[in-house]
Design an enzyme around this catalytic site. Structure first.
Site, PDB file in Angstrom:
ATOM      1  N   GLY A  64       0.828  -1.202   0.000  1.00 21.38           N
ATOM      2  CA  GLY A  64       0.000   0.000   0.000  1.00 21.38           C
ATOM      3  C   GLY A  64       0.866   1.255   0.000  1.00 21.38           C
ATOM      4  O   GLY A  64       2.026   1.214  -0.414  1.00 21.38           O
ATOM      5  N   GLU A  99       5.654  -3.221   0.912  1.00 22.89           N
ATOM      6  CA  GLU A  99       5.693  -2.940  -0.533  1.00 22.89           C
ATOM      7  C   GLU A  99       4.923  -1.647  -0.725  1.00 22.89           C
ATOM      8  O   GLU A  99       3.694  -1.650  -0.714  1.00 22.89           O
ATOM      9  CB  GLU A  99       5.052  -4.089  -1.319  1.00 22.89           C
ATOM     10  CG  GLU A  99       5.761  -5.427  -1.176  1.00 22.89           C
ATOM     11  CD  GLU A  99       7.126  -5.460  -1.844  1.00 22.89           C
ATOM     12  OE1 GLU A  99       7.436  -4.553  -2.644  1.00 22.89           O
ATOM     13  OE2 GLU A  99       7.890  -6.392  -1.546  1.00 22.89           O
ATOM     14  N   LEU A 100       5.632  -0.542  -0.876  1.00 21.48           N
ATOM     15  CA  LEU A 100       4.996   0.780  -0.784  1.00 21.48           C
ATOM     16  C   LEU A 100       4.952   1.510  -2.131  1.00 21.48           C
ATOM     17  O   LEU A 100       5.109   0.909  -3.176  1.00 21.48           O
ATOM     18  CB  LEU A 100       5.730   1.598   0.288  1.00 21.48           C
ATOM     19  CG  LEU A 100       5.878   0.881   1.647  1.00 21.48           C
ATOM     20  CD1 LEU A 100       6.637   1.726   2.645  1.00 21.48           C
ATOM     21  CD2 LEU A 100       4.532   0.465   2.204  1.00 21.48           C
ATOM     22  N   GLU A 136       3.922  10.685  -6.075  1.00 25.20           N
ATOM     23  CA  GLU A 136       3.398   9.549  -6.829  1.00 25.20           C
ATOM     24  C   GLU A 136       2.026   9.986  -7.358  1.00 25.20           C
ATOM     25  O   GLU A 136       1.116  10.281  -6.576  1.00 25.20           O
ATOM     26  CB  GLU A 136       3.234   8.328  -5.908  1.00 25.20           C
ATOM     27  CG  GLU A 136       2.703   7.116  -6.644  1.00 25.20           C
ATOM     28  CD  GLU A 136       2.485   5.906  -5.729  1.00 25.20           C
ATOM     29  OE1 GLU A 136       2.077   6.082  -4.570  1.00 25.20           O
ATOM     30  OE2 GLU A 136       2.717   4.785  -6.210  1.00 25.20           O
TER      31      GLU A 136
END
Ligand code: NAD
Length: 477
Positions: free
Chosen positions: A224, A246-247, A379
């Site tokens: 996330g 897991e970013l 992002e």
């Protein structure tokens, strides 16, 4: 109506709350789902802890039989699962089918790989001593996943943890939980014992906190945002909960002046807008060599303008809706900032008028930005392709590495020396050279810097769920 799945039973949330899963293309309700909280999570952790006693003692060969059956069940039901995925995520049907195929491959691959969870024998410096290391399943694992790959994100962590002999409390994303139910059903139909996999949905902070507070929950695997990843890191110190994170990402793409500019521009338009740019490894910041910048700008604008936006069920659609109104607003806000910074919108960036409902946004190409721009530093997670130029290799690397993120990066060149040097200098966990999908079931996937810690996929992904134990034998007594 979908209920919580705990200890092999579908049950209402303890507080009887529900929430609606919406179709982002039509804004219609796809399904009601039970909205649980910390109490439901505690029930699930207890079930997983009880089930761990037997599941952890099965052999990898026994676990492989179930996981391989699940992989086949997924393949047999691909049409039904893909239909659900398009309804809840809005992505085009072919993308959904491709993703479900990968999810099936993950279950099959880990079914085989767990048979190779080798330890080692270590030669010692004493004749009366023997040392070896064995690998044992960690225990109950909390798996919290993002909405953007409703099958791949859960499958990647569930498959590795289950194959390793761990039991799981999964919390899929509230935006796209229905695909995860399909996956759970395929595992149950394949013979997974009660309590080995549990699904809890609802109040994410309360569920996350319940996981962090529980001494039996040994690890959280989280896929996330970097924001929530940091919250989990803060909370993990209480019970020393281990974390795989897991970013987010902000991938640079370096395009050198020796490439076939048309071919790269054509492929870039597809890659950048896959899943509407809502991909952690999505090629985001396009750095193009100054000698080909104008040519690339014209070509990419042409190809992006030709992308077809629409409902994921329609033939030929390249780009569906964004996942939520909030996400649509967040991308529009970034574009407004870019305009205020003097950006030139080359195509798109508007809400298409032909849709009366749904969170659509016309794919957009932007130029005229600096490194400090919001579109370079954040992002985007949406259908925007910002263009920048660079002078030489040093300039390209400096700009590419100028981010707090470190997940994926891309290089396009036909010069071996440039490709080698650039790949070694990029501060990212993944580098794709002349390709847009630099990942695979069998390869380690993980981020540097604020993009995460640990790995999913590959044998590295399996060892995330195994503890190492040193066994030292004295022979002198
Ligand atoms: P998000 O962080 O908002 O949510 C991810 C999951 O965390 C969801 O299940 C959500 O319900 C849960 N969550 C939210 N708050 C929580 C809390 N306080 N405690 C515990 N759980 C909580 O992310 P998102 O918007 O769903 O997904 C997009 C992000 O995920 C992007 O940043 C993307 O790059 C990243 N992502 C990374 C990878 C990777 O492999 N690196 C893969 C997919 C997505």
């Amino acid at each position: 109506m979908k209920q919580q799945f705990i200890n092999g039973q579908f049950i209402d949330a303890i507080d009887k709350q529900t929430f609606e899963v919406l179709n982002p293309a039509t804004e219609e309700v796809v399904s009601l789902v039970s909205f649980g909280n910390d109490k439901d999570c505690l029930l699930a952790i207890d079930a997983a802890q009880t089930a761990f006693a037997a599941w952890s003692k099965t052999t990898p060969y026994q676990r492989a039989e179930i996981l391989k059956k699940a992989a086949n069940n997924i393949r047999e039901n691909i049409d039904a699962i893909a239909h659900t995925m398009v309804l809840e995520s809005g992505k085009p049907l072919p993308e959904a089918k491709g993703e479900i195929g990968v999810a099936a491959n993950l279950f099959e691959w880990y079914a085989e790989e767990a048979k190779r969870s080798y330890g080692k024998v270590i030669p010692t410096n004493r004749v009366d001593k023997r040392s070896s290391v064995i690998c044992q399943p960690m225990g109950v694992i909390g798996i919290i996943t993002a909405w953007n790959f409703p099958a791949y994100n859960p499958a990647r962590a569930w498959a590795a943890a289950l194959a390793a002999g761990c039991t799981v409390v999964a919390k899929p994303a509230e935006d796209t939980p229905l695909t995860a139910y399909h996956l759970a059903e395929t595992l149950v139909n394949a013979g997974l014992p009660n309590g080995v996999l549990n699904l809890v949905l609802g109040n994410a902070p309360a569920i996350g906190q319940a996981m962090l507070n529980h001494p039996h929950l040994k690890k959280i695997s989280f896929t996330g945002s970097t924001r929530v990843g940091k919250l989990l890191m803060d909370g993990a110190s209480k019970k020393h909960t281990k974390l795989s994170l897991e970013l987010g990402g902000n991938a640079p793409v370096l395009i050198f002046d020796d490439v076939d500019v048309d071919a790269v521009a054509k492929a870039a338009a597809i890659s950048r807008f896959r899943n509407n740019g809502q991909v952690c490894t999505s090629a985001q910041r396009f750095y193009v060599h100054k000698n080909i910048f104008e040519e690339f700008k014209i070509l990419i604008t042409k190809y992006v303008s030709a992308l077809k936006v629409g409902n994921g069920f329609e033939d030929g659609v390249n780009v569906g809706p964004l996942i939520t109104k909030k996400q649509q607003e967040s991308v529009l806000a970034l574009l407004e900032k870019a305009k205020a910074e003097g950006a030139e919108i080359l195509t798109g960036g508007n809400i298409p008028t032909k849709f009366s409902k749904g969170y659509f946004l016309q794919p957009c190409v932007v130029a005229g930005l600096t490194q400090a721009s919001a579109l370079a530093q954040n992002e985007i997670f949406g259908p925007v392709l910002p263009l920048f130029s660079f002078e030489d290799l040093d300039d390209a690397i400096a700009k590419a590495n100028d981010t707090e993120y470190g997940l994926a990066s891309y290089i396009f060149t036909n010069n071996l020396k440039t490709a080698t040097l650039a790949s070694e200098r990029l501060e990212f966990g993944i580098v794709g050279i002349n390709e847009w999908a630099p990942h695979g079931t069998e390869s380690p996937f993980g981020g540097w810097k604020q993009s995460g810690q640990g790995h999913e996929s590959g044998s590295e992904g399996l060892f995330e769920y195994l503890e190492k134990k040193l066994i030292s034998v004295g022979l002198s007594l």
